[in-house]
Design a protein around this motif. Structure first.
Motif, PDB file in Angstrom:
ATOM      1  N   THR B  71      46.082   5.564  16.862  1.00 33.31           N
ATOM      2  CA  THR B  71      45.691   4.440  17.739  1.00 33.31           C
ATOM      3  C   THR B  71      44.658   3.542  17.310  1.00 33.31           C
ATOM      4  OG1 THR B  71      46.853   5.458  19.692  1.00 33.31           O
ATOM      5  CG2 THR B  71      45.234   3.728  20.200  1.00 33.31           C
ATOM      6  N   ASP B  72      43.564   4.309  16.503  1.00 25.44           N
ATOM      7  CA  ASP B  72      42.086   3.628  16.495  1.00 25.44           C
ATOM      8  C   ASP B  72      42.190   2.825  15.189  1.00 25.44           C
ATOM      9  OD1 ASP B  72      40.415   6.659  17.867  1.00 25.44           O
ATOM     10  OD2 ASP B  72      41.613   5.088  18.786  1.00 25.44           O
ATOM     11  N   ASP B  73      42.892   3.289  14.114  1.00 23.17           N
ATOM     12  CA  ASP B  73      42.776   2.644  12.862  1.00 23.17           C
ATOM     13  C   ASP B  73      43.863   1.763  12.582  1.00 23.17           C
ATOM     14  OD1 ASP B  73      41.447   5.832  12.349  1.00 23.17           O
ATOM     15  OD2 ASP B  73      40.111   3.941  12.272  1.00 23.17           O
ATOM     16  N   PHE B  74      43.426   0.668  11.778  1.00 24.99           N
ATOM     17  CA  PHE B  74      44.530  -0.317  11.392  1.00 24.99           C
ATOM     18  C   PHE B  74      44.205  -0.803  10.010  1.00 24.99           C
ATOM     19  CE2 PHE B  74      48.459  -2.431  11.457  1.00 24.99           C
ATOM     20  CZ  PHE B  74      48.115  -3.672  12.081  1.00 24.99           C
ATOM     21  N   PRO B  75      43.865  -0.191   9.128  1.00 23.67           N
ATOM     22  CA  PRO B  75      43.483  -0.788   7.740  1.00 23.67           C
ATOM     23  C   PRO B  75      44.578  -1.941   7.105  1.00 23.67           C
ATOM     24  CG  PRO B  75      44.643   1.583   7.453  1.00 23.67           C
ATOM     25  CD  PRO B  75      44.609   1.049   8.634  1.00 23.67           C
ATOM     26  N   LEU B  76      43.979  -2.770   6.403  1.00 27.76           N
ATOM     27  CA  LEU B  76      44.684  -3.982   5.718  1.00 27.76           C
ATOM     28  C   LEU B  76      44.643  -3.621   4.244  1.00 27.76           C
ATOM     29  CD1 LEU B  76      46.198  -6.596   5.863  1.00 27.76           C
ATOM     30  CD2 LEU B  76      43.942  -7.640   5.610  1.00 27.76           C
ATOM     31  N   THR B  77      45.482  -3.696   3.479  1.00 32.41           N
ATOM     32  CA  THR B  77      45.516  -3.290   1.819  1.00 32.41           C
ATOM     33  C   THR B  77      46.045  -4.527   1.354  1.00 32.41           C
ATOM     34  OG1 THR B  77      45.518  -0.934   2.102  1.00 32.41           O
ATOM     35  CG2 THR B  77      45.859  -1.964  -0.115  1.00 32.41           C
ATOM     36  N   LEU B  78      45.157  -5.167   0.354  1.00 38.14           N
ATOM     37  CA  LEU B  78      45.446  -5.848  -0.703  1.00 38.14           C
ATOM     38  C   LEU B  78      45.748  -5.057  -2.114  1.00 38.14           C
ATOM     39  CD1 LEU B  78      43.663  -7.243   1.488  1.00 38.14           C
ATOM     40  CD2 LEU B  78      43.278  -9.033  -0.564  1.00 38.14           C
ATOM     41  N   ALA B  79      47.190  -4.932  -2.552  1.00 43.15           N
ATOM     42  CA  ALA B  79      47.280  -4.098  -3.749  1.00 43.15           C
ATOM     43  C   ALA B  79      46.657  -4.778  -4.922  1.00 43.15           C
ATOM     44  CB  ALA B  79      48.832  -4.026  -3.621  1.00 43.15           C
ATOM     45  N   SER B  80      47.037  -6.069  -5.260  1.00 45.42           N
ATOM     46  CA  SER B  80      46.472  -6.475  -6.308  1.00 45.42           C
ATOM     47  C   SER B  80      45.802  -7.972  -6.103  1.00 45.42           C
ATOM     48  CB  SER B  80      47.795  -6.416  -7.586  1.00 45.42           C
ATOM     49  OG  SER B  80      47.179  -7.472  -8.543  1.00 45.42           O
ATOM     50  N   ALA B  81      44.690  -8.213  -5.790  1.00 41.16           N
ATOM     51  CA  ALA B  81      44.048  -9.097  -5.297  1.00 41.16           C
ATOM     52  C   ALA B  81      44.096 -10.404  -6.185  1.00 41.16           C
ATOM     53  CB  ALA B  81      42.697  -9.221  -4.723  1.00 41.16           C
ATOM     54  N   VAL B  82      44.420 -11.704  -5.537  1.00 40.29           N
ATOM     55  CA  VAL B  82      44.624 -12.973  -6.290  1.00 40.29           C
ATOM     56  C   VAL B  82      43.513 -13.950  -5.371  1.00 40.29           C
ATOM     57  CG1 VAL B  82      46.959 -12.621  -6.930  1.00 40.29           C
ATOM     58  CG2 VAL B  82      46.463 -13.647  -4.693  1.00 40.29           C
ATOM     59  N   PRO B  83      43.072 -14.757  -6.284  1.00 44.03           N
ATOM     60  CA  PRO B  83      41.997 -15.888  -5.637  1.00 44.03           C
ATOM     61  C   PRO B  83      42.394 -16.638  -4.349  1.00 44.03           C
ATOM     62  CG  PRO B  83      42.279 -16.236  -8.014  1.00 44.03           C
ATOM     63  CD  PRO B  83      43.304 -15.251  -7.900  1.00 44.03           C
ATOM     64  N   SER B  84      43.943 -16.765  -4.131  1.00 36.93           N
ATOM     65  CA  SER B  84      44.339 -17.511  -2.796  1.00 36.93           C
ATOM     66  C   SER B  84      44.068 -16.491  -1.738  1.00 36.93           C
ATOM     67  CB  SER B  84      45.558 -17.776  -2.939  1.00 36.93           C
ATOM     68  OG  SER B  84      46.566 -16.550  -3.410  1.00 36.93           O
ATOM     69  N   GLN B  85      43.801 -15.211  -1.755  1.00 38.11           N
ATOM     70  CA  GLN B  85      43.467 -14.479  -0.811  1.00 38.11           C
ATOM     71  C   GLN B  85      41.802 -14.352  -0.442  1.00 38.11           C
ATOM     72  OE1 GLN B  85      45.341 -10.841  -2.582  1.00 38.11           O
ATOM     73  NE2 GLN B  85      46.653 -10.761  -0.915  1.00 38.11           N
ATOM     74  N   THR B  86      41.163 -15.230  -0.983  1.00 37.43           N
ATOM     75  CA  THR B  86      39.764 -15.359  -0.572  1.00 37.43           C
ATOM     76  C   THR B  86      39.905 -16.039   0.881  1.00 37.43           C
ATOM     77  OG1 THR B  86      38.869 -15.962  -2.776  1.00 37.43           O
ATOM     78  CG2 THR B  86      37.894 -16.915  -0.874  1.00 37.43           C
ATOM     79  N   SER B  87      39.180 -15.496   1.723  1.00 35.60           N
ATOM     80  CA  SER B  87      39.215 -15.839   3.063  1.00 35.60           C
ATOM     81  C   SER B  87      38.399 -14.968   3.954  1.00 35.60           C
ATOM     82  CB  SER B  87      40.893 -15.515   3.391  1.00 35.60           C
ATOM     83  OG  SER B  87      40.936 -16.197   4.918  1.00 35.60           O
ATOM     84  N   VAL B  88      38.225 -15.081   5.285  1.00 33.94           N
ATOM     85  CA  VAL B  88      37.815 -14.456   6.276  1.00 33.94           C
ATOM     86  C   VAL B  88      38.789 -13.542   7.024  1.00 33.94           C
ATOM     87  CG1 VAL B  88      36.264 -14.253   8.291  1.00 33.94           C
ATOM     88  CG2 VAL B  88      35.629 -15.750   6.326  1.00 33.94           C
ATOM     89  N   TYR B  89      38.676 -12.402   7.018  1.00 38.64           N
ATOM     90  CA  TYR B  89      39.717 -11.531   7.706  1.00 38.64           C
ATOM     91  C   TYR B  89      39.328 -11.094   9.040  1.00 38.64           C
ATOM     92  CZ  TYR B  89      42.236 -11.905   3.338  1.00 38.64           C
ATOM     93  OH  TYR B  89      43.164 -12.400   2.149  1.00 38.64           O
ATOM     94  N   PHE B  90      40.101 -11.202  10.077  1.00 35.50           N
ATOM     95  CA  PHE B  90      39.468 -10.617  11.404  1.00 35.50           C
ATOM     96  C   PHE B  90      40.762  -9.615  11.541  1.00 35.50           C
ATOM     97  CE2 PHE B  90      36.142 -12.972  12.844  1.00 35.50           C
ATOM     98  CZ  PHE B  90      36.039 -14.255  12.161  1.00 35.50           C
ATOM     99  N   CYS B  91      40.325  -8.626  12.227  1.00 34.78           N
ATOM    100  CA  CYS B  91      41.134  -7.483  13.138  1.00 34.78           C
ATOM    101  C   CYS B  91      40.769  -7.759  14.386  1.00 34.78           C
ATOM    102  CB  CYS B  91      40.688  -6.080  12.503  1.00 34.78           C
ATOM    103  SG  CYS B  91      41.604  -4.823  13.413  1.00 34.78           S
ATOM    104  N   ALA B  92      41.900  -7.619  15.181  1.00 31.51           N
ATOM    105  CA  ALA B  92      41.783  -7.850  16.680  1.00 31.51           C
ATOM    106  C   ALA B  92      42.711  -6.820  17.301  1.00 31.51           C
ATOM    107  CB  ALA B  92      42.366  -9.059  17.170  1.00 31.51           C
ATOM    108  N   SER B  93      42.606  -6.508  18.626  1.00 34.33           N
ATOM    109  CA  SER B  93      43.300  -5.482  19.482  1.00 34.33           C
ATOM    110  C   SER B  93      43.462  -6.243  20.843  1.00 34.33           C
ATOM    111  CB  SER B  93      42.658  -4.210  19.503  1.00 34.33           C
ATOM    112  OG  SER B  93      41.572  -4.199  20.207  1.00 34.33           O
ATOM    113  N   SER B  94      44.629  -5.520  21.574  1.00 37.34           N
ATOM    114  CA  SER B  94      44.652  -6.178  22.838  1.00 37.34           C
ATOM    115  C   SER B  94      45.205  -4.979  23.701  1.00 37.34           C
ATOM    116  CB  SER B  94      45.749  -7.193  22.823  1.00 37.34           C
ATOM    117  OG  SER B  94      46.204  -7.509  24.097  1.00 37.34           O
TER     118      SER B  94
END
Lengths: 111, 114
Positions: B71-94
């Motif tokens: 329930t507590d953990d929700f990891p996000l994986t980028l397998a092979s990063a590309v420049p278009s994945q440059t961003s700010v990433y937000f995790c959220a819960s409800s």
């Protein structure tokens, strides 16, 4: 599909004055929720106000109020007595299951 | 403290490298989400999970994967990063999936892929 449109990339307001941020949306659902979030430079997302689509009465939270027009699919945010701390990015969002956001409006408050 | 913890706060990553963004919540919320924020585009949903053991794709899932082992953990994986994945990433819960409750957000991860 659910979409949210904020047509004002930037807005400015004089301190103590009133400003209205626009938001329109599209959904085929009749039951949904609408939100306004504030994002100051700290990057933290802060819930400002929420509106249930089944309620006709517009939501109000202190200096923040909304004008919800369900038939027109419009959900604008009015900030009264603007303060310097109101300067931020504001996001309109629509939620049925997950939440969909507009592109945001950057609000500047002039002293 | 009650809320969502994201790590790292920021990261510069070489293209082609693998990266996992961590997200942990202590509110026992069933629903969790990953969004990316890009200027002029707002926040876009990458993946979501309605409960432990289940995940789903959002608007922009390509190049990303998630897991929800508990329930507590929700990891996000980028397998092979590309420049278009440059961003700010937000995790959220409800607290719910139905919509009344808004989201609780983490403080975000700024990722730069070079």
């Amino acid at each position: 599909a659910q979409t949210v449109t904020q047509s004002q990339p930037e807005m400015s307001v004089q301190e103590a004055e009133t400003v209205t941020l626009s938001c329109t949306y599209d959904t085929s659902e009749s039951d949904y929720y609408l939100f306004w979030y504030k994002q100051p430079p700290s990057r933290q997302m802060i819930l400002v106000i929420r509106q249930e689509a089944y309620k006709q009465q517009n939501a109000t939270e202190n200096r923040f109020s909304v004008n919800f027009q369900k038939a027109a699919k419009s959900f604008s945010l009015k900030i009264s007595d603007s303060q310097l701390g109101d300067a931020a990015m504001y996001f309109c969002a629509l939620r049925r299951n997950d939440m969909r956001f507009g592109a945001g409006t950057r609000l500047t408050v002039k002293p | 403290i009650a809320g969502i913890t994201q790590a790292p706060t920021s990261q510069i990553l070489a293209a082609g490298r693998r990266m996992t963004l961590r997200c942990t919540q202590d509110m026992r919320h069933n629903a969790m989400y990953w969004y990316r924020q890009d200027l002029g585009l707002g926040l876009r949903l990458i993946h979501y999970s309605n409960t432990a053991g289940t995940t789903g794709k959002g608007e922009v899932p390509d190049g990303y994967s998630v897991s929800r082992a508990n329930t507590d953990d929700f990891p996000l994986t980028l397998a092979s990063a590309v420049p278009s994945q440059t961003s700010v990433y937000f995790c959220a819960s409800s607290e719910d999936q139905g919509g009344y409750y808004g989201y609780t957000f983490g403080s975000g991860t700024r990722l730069t892929v070079v």
